[in-house]
Design a protein around this motif. Structure first.
Motif, PDB file in Angstrom:
ATOM      1  N   LYS A   1      -3.091   0.800  56.898  1.00  0.00           N
ATOM      2  CA  LYS A   1      -2.305  -0.433  56.801  1.00  0.00           C
ATOM      3  C   LYS A   1      -3.095  -1.606  57.373  1.00  0.00           C
ATOM      4  CE  LYS A   1       2.451  -2.049  57.291  1.00  0.00           C
ATOM      5  NZ  LYS A   1       2.146  -3.443  57.610  1.00  0.00           N
TER       6      LYS A   1
ATOM      7  N   ASP B   1      -4.382  -6.009  56.431  1.00  0.00           N
ATOM      8  CA  ASP B   1      -4.424  -7.181  55.557  1.00  0.00           C
ATOM      9  C   ASP B   1      -5.745  -7.265  54.801  1.00  0.00           C
ATOM     10  OD1 ASP B   1      -1.867  -8.041  56.248  1.00  0.00           O
ATOM     11  OD2 ASP B   1      -2.595  -9.181  57.978  1.00  0.00           O
ATOM     12  N   ASN B   2      -6.726  -6.468  55.220  1.00  0.00           N
ATOM     13  CA  ASN B   2      -7.979  -6.357  54.481  1.00  0.00           C
ATOM     14  C   ASN B   2      -7.727  -5.393  53.323  1.00  0.00           C
ATOM     15  OD1 ASN B   2     -10.516  -5.449  53.501  1.00  0.00           O
ATOM     16  ND2 ASN B   2     -11.506  -5.948  55.445  1.00  0.00           N
ATOM     17  N   LEU B   3      -7.542  -5.924  52.133  1.00  0.00           N
ATOM     18  CA  LEU B   3      -7.084  -5.114  51.006  1.00  0.00           C
ATOM     19  C   LEU B   3      -8.199  -4.339  50.319  1.00  0.00           C
ATOM     20  CD1 LEU B   3      -4.333  -7.405  49.440  1.00  0.00           C
ATOM     21  CD2 LEU B   3      -4.129  -5.619  51.189  1.00  0.00           C
ATOM     22  N   GLU B   4      -9.398  -4.412  50.848  1.00  0.00           N
ATOM     23  CA  GLU B   4     -10.446  -3.484  50.425  1.00  0.00           C
ATOM     24  C   GLU B   4     -10.388  -2.240  51.307  1.00  0.00           C
ATOM     25  OE1 GLU B   4     -14.752  -4.329  49.223  1.00  0.00           O
ATOM     26  OE2 GLU B   4     -14.975  -3.574  51.277  1.00  0.00           O
TER      27      GLU B   4
ATOM     28  N   MET C   1      -4.279  -1.226  52.735  1.00  0.00           N
ATOM     29  CA  MET C   1      -3.208  -1.641  51.837  1.00  0.00           C
ATOM     30  C   MET C   1      -2.125  -2.337  52.650  1.00  0.00           C
ATOM     31  SD  MET C   1      -2.691   1.778  49.445  1.00  0.00           S
ATOM     32  CE  MET C   1      -2.328   0.930  47.906  1.00  0.00           C
ATOM     33  N   ASN C   2      -1.316  -3.105  51.943  1.00  0.00           N
ATOM     34  CA  ASN C   2      -0.136  -3.705  52.540  1.00  0.00           C
ATOM     35  C   ASN C   2       0.892  -3.893  51.434  1.00  0.00           C
ATOM     36  OD1 ASN C   2       1.398  -4.716  54.669  1.00  0.00           O
ATOM     37  ND2 ASN C   2      -0.327  -5.911  55.472  1.00  0.00           N
TER      38      ASN C   2
ATOM     39  N   ASN D   1       3.399  -6.003  49.053  1.00  0.00           N
ATOM     40  CA  ASN D   1       3.559  -7.355  48.529  1.00  0.00           C
ATOM     41  C   ASN D   1       5.024  -7.783  48.614  1.00  0.00           C
ATOM     42  OD1 ASN D   1       4.865  -6.046  46.422  1.00  0.00           O
ATOM     43  ND2 ASN D   1       3.170  -6.298  44.966  1.00  0.00           N
TER      44      ASN D   1
ATOM     45  N   VAL E   1      -0.265  -2.666  47.806  1.00  0.00           N
ATOM     46  CA  VAL E   1      -1.412  -3.181  47.065  1.00  0.00           C
ATOM     47  C   VAL E   1      -2.649  -3.055  47.950  1.00  0.00           C
ATOM     48  CG1 VAL E   1      -0.106  -4.769  45.611  1.00  0.00           C
ATOM     49  CG2 VAL E   1      -0.902  -5.536  47.852  1.00  0.00           C
ATOM     50  N   GLY E   2      -3.801  -2.845  47.324  1.00  0.00           N
ATOM     51  CA  GLY E   2      -5.049  -2.727  48.059  1.00  0.00           C
ATOM     52  C   GLY E   2      -5.829  -1.504  47.616  1.00  0.00           C
TER      53      GLY E   2
ATOM     54  N   ASN F   1      -7.548   0.584  49.752  1.00  0.00           N
ATOM     55  CA  ASN F   1      -7.342   1.672  50.718  1.00  0.00           C
ATOM     56  C   ASN F   1      -8.588   2.542  50.908  1.00  0.00           C
ATOM     57  OD1 ASN F   1      -5.641   3.049  52.569  1.00  0.00           O
ATOM     58  ND2 ASN F   1      -5.215   4.638  51.061  1.00  0.00           N
TER      59      ASN F   1
END
Length: 248
Positions: A186, A188-191, A194-195, A197, A203-204, A206
């Motif tokens: 978990k 905010d860095n979606l590479e 994920m988090n 939306n 989304v992300g 992971n």
């Protein structure tokens, strides 16, 4: 070699799990002394290696396939490449492409990424956190080319998270406690993670969560017979197990 209780002298890769075979750690001091004692025992036969298999990070057995660029091949063949750039799969790709079904995954939080309470050791080098290690690796590879970093970044994440977990047997126990659950990192860095939306959907990419799952598989394989090691005979473990009384 075992004692009367069918316990075994610890292999080097479990006595010092953060030190791969090519590390300078084994050339002198406590590393060299332990390796000499281990080799004198002459116990590394098929039965012993079935009980205590060598981890992928300890060897350099996985070779790049043709899906990787010439630049990546050249870098991976470089004798003095960093120890955290070691392939686990020939194509350097993640093992898993998980589906994220509600109530069938667990969260790991990105606080561990910047956590400076546990030094990440690889060979004779020490990093204050996973973040410092990954940032250093990205700078090193990106200085050669951004495409090289893109090809090998998952390999860096995978090696880094493995070394993070095996630095402490309690971290090993924690990751094994997750069983076969899908892990969502978990962040905010979606590479890396994920988090959710605005619609409540994850989304992300992971990549760190997927690396944790792949590292967990390797830890399961390597640590399956950890309880058969005679740590008194082996001069003590690199970390001490704490009570896991709150886990069920």
């Amino acid at each position: 070699m075992s004692n009367t209780e069918n316990k075994y002298f610890a292999p080097p890769w479990m006595k010092y799990p953060n030190c791969p075979s090519e590390s300078l750690f084994w050339k002198n001091g406590s590393g060299a002394e332990y390796l000499l004692e281990y080799e004198k025992l002459d116990i590394e036969d098929e039965e012993y290696l079935n009980l205590f298999p060598k981890p992928l990070v300890y060897t350099d057995d996985v070779k790049a396939d043709d899906s990787l660029s010439d630049e990546a091949h050249e870098y991976l063949d470089y004798e003095f490449k960093p120890l955290f750039v070691k392939l686990w799969t020939p194509d350097a790709k993640p093992k898993y492409s998980p589906e994220y079904v509600e109530d069938e995954y667990i969260f790991m939080y990105d606080t561990l990424y910047d956590d400076k309470s546990n030094v990440v050791q690889i060979g004779v080098k020490h990093y204050h956190s996973l973040a410092q290690l990954v940032t250093f690796a990205q700078m090193l590879l990106s200085d050669i080319s951004s495409s090289l970093w893109d090809e090998l970044k998952y390999t860096v994440y995978l090696n880094s998270i493995y070394y993070f977990f095996v630095s402490d047997i309690n971290f090993v126990n924690e990751i094994l406690h997750t069983g076969d659950k899908v892990i969502v990192y978990k962040s905010d860095n979606l590479e890396l993670g994920m988090n959710k939306n605005d619609d409540g959907n994850l989304v992300g990419e992971n990549l760190m969560g997927i690396a944790m799952m792949q590292a967990r598989d390797e830890i399961k394989r390597v640590y399956a017979n950890y309880d058969l090691i005679d740590w008194e005979l082996s001069g003590g473990a690199n970390s001490v197990e704490r009570c896991m009384c709150n886990h069920h």
